[in-house]
Write a protein that holds these residues in place. Structure first.
Motif, short mmCIF file in Angstrom:
data_model
loop_
_atom_site.label_atom_id
_atom_site.label_comp_id
_atom_site.label_asym_id
_atom_site.label_seq_id
_atom_site.Cartn_x
_atom_site.Cartn_y
_atom_site.Cartn_z
N LYS A 1 -16.28 2.98 -5.79
CA LYS A 1 -17.06 3.14 -4.56
C LYS A 1 -16.27 2.77 -3.31
CE LYS A 1 -19.26 -1.37 -4.88
NZ LYS A 1 -20.45 -2.14 -4.70
N TYR A 2 -15.11 2.14 -3.49
CA TYR A 2 -14.33 1.78 -2.31
C TYR A 2 -13.43 2.95 -1.94
CZ TYR A 2 -16.29 -2.62 -3.62
OH TYR A 2 -17.18 -3.58 -3.95
N LEU B 1 -14.53 -0.05 -9.01
CA LEU B 1 -13.84 0.08 -7.72
C LEU B 1 -13.93 1.48 -7.14
CD1 LEU B 1 -10.72 -2.06 -8.65
CD2 LEU B 1 -12.55 -2.68 -7.08
N ILE C 1 -9.05 -7.63 5.84
CA ILE C 1 -7.99 -8.53 5.37
C ILE C 1 -7.77 -9.55 6.48
CG2 ILE C 1 -5.60 -8.68 4.57
CD1 ILE C 1 -5.68 -5.65 4.14
N PHE D 1 0.85 -1.19 0.00
CA PHE D 1 0.00 0.00 0.00
C PHE D 1 0.88 1.24 0.00
CE2 PHE D 1 -2.56 -3.27 2.10
CZ PHE D 1 -3.75 -3.16 1.40
N TYR E 1 -9.43 3.76 -1.01
CA TYR E 1 -8.32 3.93 -1.94
C TYR E 1 -8.53 5.15 -2.81
CZ TYR E 1 -8.82 -0.93 -0.67
OH TYR E 1 -9.03 -2.07 0.03
N MET F 1 -14.07 5.68 7.87
CA MET F 1 -14.58 4.31 7.87
C MET F 1 -14.41 3.66 9.23
SD MET F 1 -13.04 3.09 4.24
CE MET F 1 -13.20 1.36 4.60
N LEU G 1 -2.10 -0.37 -4.05
CA LEU G 1 -3.21 0.55 -3.85
C LEU G 1 -2.73 1.77 -3.06
CD1 LEU G 1 -5.79 -2.19 -2.96
CD2 LEU G 1 -6.06 -0.58 -4.85
N ILE H 1 -10.07 -2.73 9.27
CA ILE H 1 -10.94 -1.83 8.51
C ILE H 1 -11.30 -2.43 7.17
CG2 ILE H 1 -11.23 0.55 7.70
CD1 ILE H 1 -8.74 1.23 9.29
N LEU H 2 -10.32 -3.06 6.53
CA LEU H 2 -10.55 -3.53 5.17
C LEU H 2 -10.94 -4.99 5.10
CD1 LEU H 2 -7.54 -1.77 3.41
CD2 LEU H 2 -9.88 -0.96 3.66
#
Lengths: 158, 569
Positions: free
Chosen positions: B381-382, B379, B285, B236, B385, B408, B398, B282-283
């Motif tokens: 809407k995410y 993508l 993962i 990232f 990023y 978020m 990203l 948050i994501l």
């Protein structure tokens, strides 16, 4: 203009066909930029199940979509036969991941029959039509419709 | 050059009208591009020849040439995207006059630096936030003529819009001579818009005298310096403009520095409590850890500061503080050390808008100039990023949107959390008086504190500088000799292990200086004292108190000095 395109404009349509699971589908060759087997996909955490991630296609960021999952079928089974069909949809390159590529099929426009409400479990609106060959029944996909439908979902989710 | 523009009327646009797809480019610039393209083709041919031949020199040479040409080409192409800010200013003029009329105010717009150039995208994107600021200045900054006259100002309000170059960025300044009260806080959407471009905004108001707004923007948006990091094997990029600092908390200090407040991890950084965000949380993962045999497992732990120490019962109070407490410090079974504090924690301290927080990352890589590429429509809407970039090895990383990540995660803004801290302190204040303390450790889990006023300073010394005089340790210090002690000499605690460097707290008791060797971290803290003066009372110790979940012994500095120094006589 190459031979293939000239012929296509006269009377014939050409479709690249491929497998999602056992079912055979087709996409108009004119929509396809390239077919490759790049597998270095970067996943995008949080993205929905049908989005496998993003790919570097010679400097372009391409969203990779599991076409089977997208159509509500089984998701991609990882094999050596897997391919990415890169299509141009609304000026953006999008990668459709399919289980395996089959032949290029040529047909006359009149050979294309309207799609029934449902083919192999996929909604009829996702198709431009159905093509019957001697051996197979091929659902010809309406790529813009399939990828646009996603946009509608996007705005609903946003 | 300052131009005076007084516009009478014009149309108000909500968006920058000409997000046009065509662009005017200087012909000489085009010629440069053509030249470079020609050079590139030549060098490619050389390279292809070189690859076929056994001569490495040709390849090396053409590699260098391609490198140079690429940089020049990049520069030239960037230049084609540059446009004068007059495009932006001209669009704002009618907004000013229209709004002035609407509110019954006469506003004079003065622009300067119209020739300064910015990337096309930036000019188009900055329009909306800038317009919003201009509107607020006219609506509630500049007073109506009558009121202005009363406060001794000219009847006509003044709005100055200025652009100027500042090394690798462009400053856009907007100032008015109004009441200076229109911005209690910076509007969130304005901040977000500017930060998305990699810029910053600073608003200064003087009551009655007006407001000065400074917006700093990068020259071009497409290339931004970034810190590359990785989390759970994914790379990232964090834009440098959002990055304040990188900190690494060594494994041994994780337990002390990272605490849990409510459900969230926080880190104590120079007295400030900084919330910590975990990307995996948050994501979504999957978190993993690697066991001793190198096998990766899913990790179900949900916080960094999970305490597994046996010394603390469920309510965080110690179960024992007996002399044999030191025995409990023996390392646990290594197989049991899979929790996070068995390894160091890397934190990127980031800020965006009114948020400041620490992002926990697994690995830090290089700081790189990255080319920002937009994500596809599926993508968009995410919001976590802001785009993606292609790394040197061809892989994609990203780019994190620091502002949206905070939202978020439901972080509170700095203003909110400061309030919260204040409130917490106030409730303590009301119960008893507050005292400044210094907190430190003898061994890892032996916490001590002393009143701040008894301390002269804190020094770090090199152990080899310590001299042994008789049975005393001393060090040469500021032209004199400073006696050194450690707590094990007077209290029933473990002696300090050998170390290359030592932290020494220098106390001054009635003019007598002495140094106490301790184990860091050494922290200063304001706290309301609620000492337990019975349970752990002993000679040299006033009492005990739980501070930050640790039972901490309060030293009686005078008694301690007596013990140390009398012994010396």
């Amino acid at each position: 203009m190459n031979t293939r395109q000239r012929e296509a404009t006269i009377s014939d349509l050409e479709f690249s066909t491929f497998y999602l699971g056992e079912a055979l589908f087709g996409i108009s060759l004119l929509d396809i930029q390239e077919i490759n087997k790049q597998s270095d996909i970067t996943r995008v955490p949080q993205a929905s199940d049908d989005i496998k991630g993003i790919l570097n296609l010679r400097g372009r960021i391409v969203t990779m979509i599991d076409l089977g999952k997208k159509l509500g079928l089984d998701s991609l089974q990882k094999t050596k036969e897997n391919r990415n069909i890169i299509v141009d949809s609304g000026g953006e390159y999008i990668g459709l991941m399919v289980d395996a590529i089959s032949n290029v099929v040529t047909a006359k426009k009149t050979d294309l029959e309207p799609a029934p409400a449902n083919i192999s479990g996929v909604r009829g609106t996702c198709f431009v039509g159905v093509l019957k060959t001697e051996t197979d029944l091929i659902g010809i996909l309406n790529i813009d419709e399939i990828l646009k439908e996603n946009e509608a979902q996007n705005s609903a989710a946003a | 050059m300052i131009e005076n523009n007084v516009y009478v009327s014009g149309s108000q646009a909500d968006n920058f009208p000409a997000t046009s797809d065509s662009l005017r480019v200087d012909v000489t610039l085009l010629d440069t591009l053509m030249n470079l393209a020609g050079e590139l083709v030549l060098s490619r041919n050389q390279l292809l020849q070189g690859i076929g031949s056994p001569d490495m020199k040709t390849i090396e040479f053409s590699g260098q040439r391609i490198d140079m040409i690429t940089s020049e080409l990049q520069d030239a192409i960037m230049k084609t995207r540059m446009q004068p800010v007059s495009r932006l200013f001209d669009k704002l003029s009618p907004v000013v006059s229209d709004l002035g009329q609407h509110y019954g105010k006469t506003v004079e717009l003065i622009t300067d630096g119209k020739e300064v150039e910015l990337d096309k995208t930036i000019i188009e994107t900055i329009f909306v936030p800038l317009k919003r600021l201009v509107e607020t200045c006219i609506e509630s900054g500049i007073e109506i003529p009558d009121k202005r006259k009363q406060s001794g100002k000219k009847a006509n309000g003044r709005l100055v819009l200025r652009a100027l170059h500042d090394t690798s960025q462009v400053n856009i300044e907007l100032s008015d001579d109004g009441c200076g009260k229109q911005f209690q806080t910076t509007p969130e959407d304005v901040t977000a818009g500017i930060e998305r471009l990699g810029g910053t905004i600073d608003i200064k108001s003087k009551k009655g005298a007006g407001t000065d707004i400074q917006i700093k923007l990068p020259l071009s948006q497409s290339i931004i310096p970034s810190q590359i990091t990785s989390v759970e094997g994914e790379q990232f990029a964090i834009p440098q403009t959002n990055l304040s600092e990188l900190i690494r908390i060594p494994a041994a200090e994780v337990k002390d520095k990272i605490e849990k407040v409510g459900n969230a991890d926080v880190v104590r950084l120079r007295g400030e409590l900084l919330p910590l965000l975990n990307l995996p949380d948050i994501l979504g993962i999957e978190k993993t850890y690697t066991d001793a045999s190198g096998i990766v497992h899913p990790d179900r732990r949900d916080n960094l500061a999970d305490r597994r120490s046996k010394k603390h019962s469920a309510d965080g109070r110690p179960l024992s503080m007996k002399p044999d407490a030191a025995k409990e410090l023996t390392p646990r079974d290594p197989a049991d050390r899979r929790n996070h504090h068995s390894k160091a924690v890397n934190i990127a301290v980031v800020f965006a808008g009114d948020y400041k927080y620490g992002l926990v990352i697994d690995q830090l890589h290089d700081s790189e100039e990255i080319v920002v590429k937009p994500l596809g429509r599926h993508l968009k809407k995410y919001k976590a990023y802001s785009g993606a970039t292609i790394m040197g090895d061809g892989n994609v990383a990203l780019i994190l949107d620091i502002l949206h990540l905070a939202q978020m995660a439901g972080l509170s803004t700095m203003a909110e959390s400061n309030q919260w801290v204040k409130k917490e302190q106030e409730t303590i204040d009301s119960t008893s008086e507050k005292e400044s303390l210094i907190i430190f450790k003898n061994l890892d889990t032996e916490y001590f504190s002393a009143p701040f006023h008894s301390i002269e300073r804190i020094e770090r010394i090199t152990s080899s500088d310590i001299e042994q005089v008789g049975n005393r340790k001393v060090i040469q210090y500021r032209g004199g000799t400073l006696p050194l002690f450690e707590l094990s000499q007077i209290l029933n605690v473990a002696p300090l292990p050998e170390k290359e460097q030592r932290e020494v707290i220098v106390f001054n008791v009635n003019g007598n200086e002495f140094g106490l060797m301790v184990t860091p971290p050494i922290d200063a803290l304001e706290i309301s004292l609620a000492l337990d003066e019975t349970t752990l009372k002993q000679k040299g110790v006033t009492g005990s108190m739980v501070i930050n979940n640790h039972t901490t012994l309060m030293l009686d500095v005078a008694e301690m000095a007596g013990q140390f120094l009398n012994e010396e006589v």
